[in-house]
Scaffold this motif. Structure first.
Motif, PDB file in Angstrom:
ATOM      1  N   PHE A  67       0.835  -1.206   0.000  1.00 17.10           N
ATOM      2  CA  PHE A  67       0.000   0.000   0.000  1.00 17.10           C
ATOM      3  C   PHE A  67       0.876   1.265   0.000  1.00 17.10           C
ATOM      4  O   PHE A  67       0.559   2.241  -0.679  1.00 17.10           O
ATOM      5  CB  PHE A  67      -0.938   0.014   1.214  1.00 17.10           C
ATOM      6  CG  PHE A  67      -1.934  -1.132   1.253  1.00 17.10           C
ATOM      7  CD1 PHE A  67      -2.272  -1.827   0.096  1.00 17.10           C
ATOM      8  CD2 PHE A  67      -2.548  -1.511   2.442  1.00 17.10           C
ATOM      9  CE1 PHE A  67      -3.178  -2.880   0.116  1.00 17.10           C
ATOM     10  CE2 PHE A  67      -3.468  -2.557   2.476  1.00 17.10           C
ATOM     11  CZ  PHE A  67      -3.778  -3.244   1.322  1.00 17.10           C
ATOM     12  N   TYR A 109      -1.420  -8.183  -4.129  1.00 16.69           N
ATOM     13  CA  TYR A 109      -1.242  -7.897  -2.699  1.00 16.69           C
ATOM     14  C   TYR A 109      -1.227  -9.137  -1.808  1.00 16.69           C
ATOM     15  O   TYR A 109      -1.095  -9.007  -0.603  1.00 16.69           O
ATOM     16  CB  TYR A 109      -2.374  -6.979  -2.216  1.00 16.69           C
ATOM     17  CG  TYR A 109      -2.294  -5.587  -2.778  1.00 16.69           C
ATOM     18  CD1 TYR A 109      -1.256  -4.740  -2.394  1.00 16.69           C
ATOM     19  CD2 TYR A 109      -3.238  -5.105  -3.681  1.00 16.69           C
ATOM     20  CE1 TYR A 109      -1.163  -3.452  -2.898  1.00 16.69           C
ATOM     21  CE2 TYR A 109      -3.155  -3.815  -4.191  1.00 16.69           C
ATOM     22  CZ  TYR A 109      -2.119  -2.998  -3.794  1.00 16.69           C
ATOM     23  OH  TYR A 109      -2.025  -1.732  -4.296  1.00 16.69           O
ATOM     24  N   ASP A 119      -0.161  -7.353   1.972  1.00 14.93           N
ATOM     25  CA  ASP A 119      -0.940  -6.254   2.567  1.00 14.93           C
ATOM     26  C   ASP A 119      -2.447  -6.490   2.551  1.00 14.93           C
ATOM     27  O   ASP A 119      -3.183  -5.891   3.320  1.00 14.93           O
ATOM     28  CB  ASP A 119      -0.627  -4.938   1.835  1.00 14.93           C
ATOM     29  CG  ASP A 119       0.655  -4.297   2.352  1.00 14.93           C
ATOM     30  OD1 ASP A 119       1.314  -4.895   3.230  1.00 14.93           O
ATOM     31  OD2 ASP A 119       1.001  -3.197   1.867  1.00 14.93           O
ATOM     32  N   ILE A 120      -2.921  -7.343   1.690  1.00 23.42           N
ATOM     33  CA  ILE A 120      -4.361  -7.601   1.626  1.00 23.42           C
ATOM     34  C   ILE A 120      -4.826  -8.431   2.834  1.00 23.42           C
ATOM     35  O   ILE A 120      -6.011  -8.459   3.153  1.00 23.42           O
ATOM     36  CB  ILE A 120      -4.735  -8.313   0.300  1.00 23.42           C
ATOM     37  CG1 ILE A 120      -6.245  -8.293   0.040  1.00 23.42           C
ATOM     38  CG2 ILE A 120      -4.226  -9.745   0.272  1.00 23.42           C
ATOM     39  CD1 ILE A 120      -6.641  -8.771  -1.365  1.00 23.42           C
ATOM     40  N   ARG A 144      -8.820  -5.312   5.412  1.00 22.57           N
ATOM     41  CA  ARG A 144      -7.706  -4.984   4.521  1.00 22.57           C
ATOM     42  C   ARG A 144      -8.060  -5.256   3.053  1.00 22.57           C
ATOM     43  O   ARG A 144      -7.434  -4.723   2.149  1.00 22.57           O
ATOM     44  CB  ARG A 144      -6.460  -5.795   4.910  1.00 22.57           C
ATOM     45  CG  ARG A 144      -5.726  -5.210   6.094  1.00 22.57           C
ATOM     46  CD  ARG A 144      -4.503  -6.044   6.409  1.00 22.57           C
ATOM     47  NE  ARG A 144      -3.603  -5.319   7.287  1.00 22.57           N
ATOM     48  CZ  ARG A 144      -2.563  -4.596   6.882  1.00 22.57           C
ATOM     49  NH1 ARG A 144      -2.267  -4.525   5.605  1.00 22.57           N
ATOM     50  NH2 ARG A 144      -1.821  -3.959   7.757  1.00 22.57           N
ATOM     51  N   ALA A 146      -7.069  -3.083  -0.214  1.00 21.85           N
ATOM     52  CA  ALA A 146      -6.439  -3.650  -1.419  1.00 21.85           C
ATOM     53  C   ALA A 146      -7.270  -3.282  -2.650  1.00 21.85           C
ATOM     54  O   ALA A 146      -6.732  -2.900  -3.693  1.00 21.85           O
ATOM     55  CB  ALA A 146      -6.322  -5.162  -1.287  1.00 21.85           C
ATOM     56  N   HIS A 165      -6.645   0.471  -3.305  1.00 19.61           N
ATOM     57  CA  HIS A 165      -5.321   0.735  -3.871  1.00 19.61           C
ATOM     58  C   HIS A 165      -5.208   0.187  -5.296  1.00 19.61           C
ATOM     59  O   HIS A 165      -4.528   0.769  -6.137  1.00 19.61           O
ATOM     60  CB  HIS A 165      -4.217   0.158  -2.974  1.00 19.61           C
ATOM     61  CG  HIS A 165      -3.967   0.992  -1.746  1.00 19.61           C
ATOM     62  ND1 HIS A 165      -4.680   0.841  -0.587  1.00 19.61           N
ATOM     63  CD2 HIS A 165      -3.115   2.015  -1.524  1.00 19.61           C
ATOM     64  CE1 HIS A 165      -4.257   1.722   0.308  1.00 19.61           C
ATOM     65  NE2 HIS A 165      -3.305   2.460  -0.244  1.00 19.61           N
ATOM     66  N   SER A 166      -5.887  -0.920  -5.553  1.00 17.64           N
ATOM     67  CA  SER A 166      -5.900  -1.446  -6.929  1.00 17.64           C
ATOM     68  C   SER A 166      -6.597  -0.439  -7.840  1.00 17.64           C
ATOM     69  O   SER A 166      -6.134  -0.159  -8.954  1.00 17.64           O
ATOM     70  CB  SER A 166      -6.653  -2.783  -7.004  1.00 17.64           C
ATOM     71  OG  SER A 166      -6.049  -3.724  -6.164  1.00 17.64           O
TER      72      SER A 166
END
Ligand code: PEP
Ligand code: CO
Length: 472
Positions: free
Chosen positions: A82, A122, A144-145, A162, A166, A169-170
């Motif tokens: 992230f 992620y 991070d996911i 999370r 994800a 951020h995607s």
């Protein structure tokens, strides 16, 4: 004549939840507090990240690659994070991929399909569920996911929320990438604007300079005769891809598209199954068999030819063009033994796949100072051997899968500047596996062109394979 072992059409006995009846590897242990179901219900209502139209366009392009008319460049981070969702990192990664695609298109004389390993990369498979430090055991970091990388209880607890981060951020990464690709990225096509000082450090400097001049000449020529032609030609699209590892997330983004006759995973264009989760009868294969995307599967050195054929039966029972890409990741020292049998079996069974080489994951090693690294020579060596072995088997290597970044990191050894073990600490930034840096990536794209041109008749294949202890 090929007869499918599994003839399941979408929805006969499949839904985006049937994977739950199969053994699922590499999944986090979420708390049984209802948070996971809440998160997936909410995710399932959010808009998709890509459209089925784009997904099918990629499938058609991959079908052409299977026929030898296109080449696939598939690359990006091992694990996105992230904090690395910044304009600079995204732009530099896109730039290096576009520049590599220009080198490849020029050298291979065919269009290159560009697929980024990002906007969703992620989740990571781990060799152990737990990590122990100084007598304390905590869940392993799974990307991070799933959880945080810091070694404390709160960070390592798998948190279903999370998945939204994800997803977000995607979406941010994809949005910026699409804007840059649509905007033409101006000068990026032209080698005058590339960073090429590394070329001087290579023993092949003369050859590399010639390639760069040829590219510049042909771009100038195309511009002269066609005005904006170059820009529009380069806009052949850009696609995304990630390892579809975290099943609750992937299932929540799997959507029904009635006008296209079925279900699609709309979290990405090209989802793939990693080597550790590719078992026949496993949950990942179950989820993938029902989606209409083009899909990829990693194939390692211990995969047996008959297992691979059964996997192909399940994942592509109707022999659909462009549907299945097999990404081989053998390691330089094992490819000569492991690859020929698989190529032969698939060819003899008359199955149509796109063969792609991942020269990264079979060549990872730890060096004296504790860094996990990869040697440029081994990466390049595996690719050379992959081209040779395909040529000898009468099959075609139609693409490469690489872990790379557009940054000036020091994670892989060698290359034109001959990075040494002592250099690794200078800019070692990866969250999981070592990546090629900007210069090593461009250099590798030039070497891919030479490797693909050097057929066994122009380069002695037998001595090289014999030196590897392999047989054909
Ligand atoms: C990866 O591509 O980062 C990965 C984990 O690959 P593999 O499944 O081939 O080990
Ligand atoms: Co990796």
């Amino acid at each position: 004549m090929f007869r499918p072992l599994s003839v399941v059409r979408n929805e006969d006995d499949w839904s985006p939840q049937t994977w739950q009846q199969r053994p699922a590897q590499q999944q986090p242990q979420y708390a049984a507090d209802g948070e996971l179901a809440k998160a997936t219900d909410r995710l399932a209502r959010l808009p998709p990240l890509v459209t089925s139209l784009e997904v099918l366009k990629l499938k058609r392009a991959l079908a052409e690659a299977q026929e030898g008319r296109r080449f696939l460049l598939h690359g990006g981070d091992c694990a996105e994070s992230f904090v690395d969702c910044t304009s600079e990192i995204i732009a530099n990664r896109l730039k290096v991929l576009l520049q590599m695609s220009i080198v490849l298109a020029h050298g291979l004389k065919q269009p290159v399909i560009r697929v980024g390993r990002f906007a969703g990369q992620y989740a990571k498979p781990r060799s152990s569920d737990e990590e122990t430090r100084d007598g304390v055991s905590l869940p392993s970091f799974r990307g991070d996911i799933v959880n945080g990388a810091d070694f404390d209880e709160a960070s390592r607890r798998p948190d279903p929320n999370r998945m939204f981060e994800a997803y977000a951020h995607s979406a941010l990464t994809l949005n910026f990438t699409r804007a840059m690709v649509d905007g033409g990225f101006g000068d990026i096509h032209h080698p005058e604007y590339w960073k090429l000082d590394w070329v001087e450090h290579s023993p092949r400097a003369i050859e590399y300079k010639r390639v760069v001049e040829e590219i510049a000449d042909s771009l100038r020529f195309m511009k002269t005769v066609g005005g904006q032609f170059v820009d529009s030609r380069m806009h052949t699209g850009f696609y995304t891809s990630h390892e579809a590892l975290l099943l609750p997330y992937e299932a929540a983004l799997t959507r029904r598209v009635p006008q296209r006759g079925g279900w699609f995973n709309l979290s990405t264009h090209l989802p793939w199954i990693g080597m550790r989760t590719a078992a026949l009868g496993g949950a990942h294969v179950e989820l993938f068999r029902g989606i209409g995307n083009p899909i990829a599967v990693k194939v390692g050195p211990t995969t047996k030819p008959d297992e691979l054929l059964r996997l192909i039966d399940v994942l592509n029972p109707y022999e659909e063009p462009g549907r299945l890409t097999l990404i081989t990741r053998m390691g330089k020292s094992r490819i000569a033994d492991a690859l020929p049998g698989l190529l032969k079996a698939v060819r003899q069974a008359g199955r149509r796949v796109l063969w792609v080489a991942d020269p990264m994951h079979g060549n990872t090693e730890s060096v004296g100072n504790g860094y996990k690294t990869r040697r440029f020579d081994n990466i390049r060596g595996e690719l050379d051997l992959a081209f040779d072995i395909h040529a000898a088997e009468g099959t075609r290597l139609g693409g490469v899968h690489l872990e790379l970044t557009g940054e000036d990191v020091t994670e892989c050894l060698g290359g034109a500047r001959d990075l040494a073990e002592a250099d690794l600490s200078r800019a070692y930034k990866t969250a999981v596996d070592p990546r090629l840096n900007y210069e090593q990536s461009l250099e590798l794209s030039m070497l891919i062109v030479s490797a693909s041109r050097a057929t066994p008749s122009t380069r002695p294949i037998a001595p090289r394979l014999q030196a590897m202890g392999g047989s054909l």
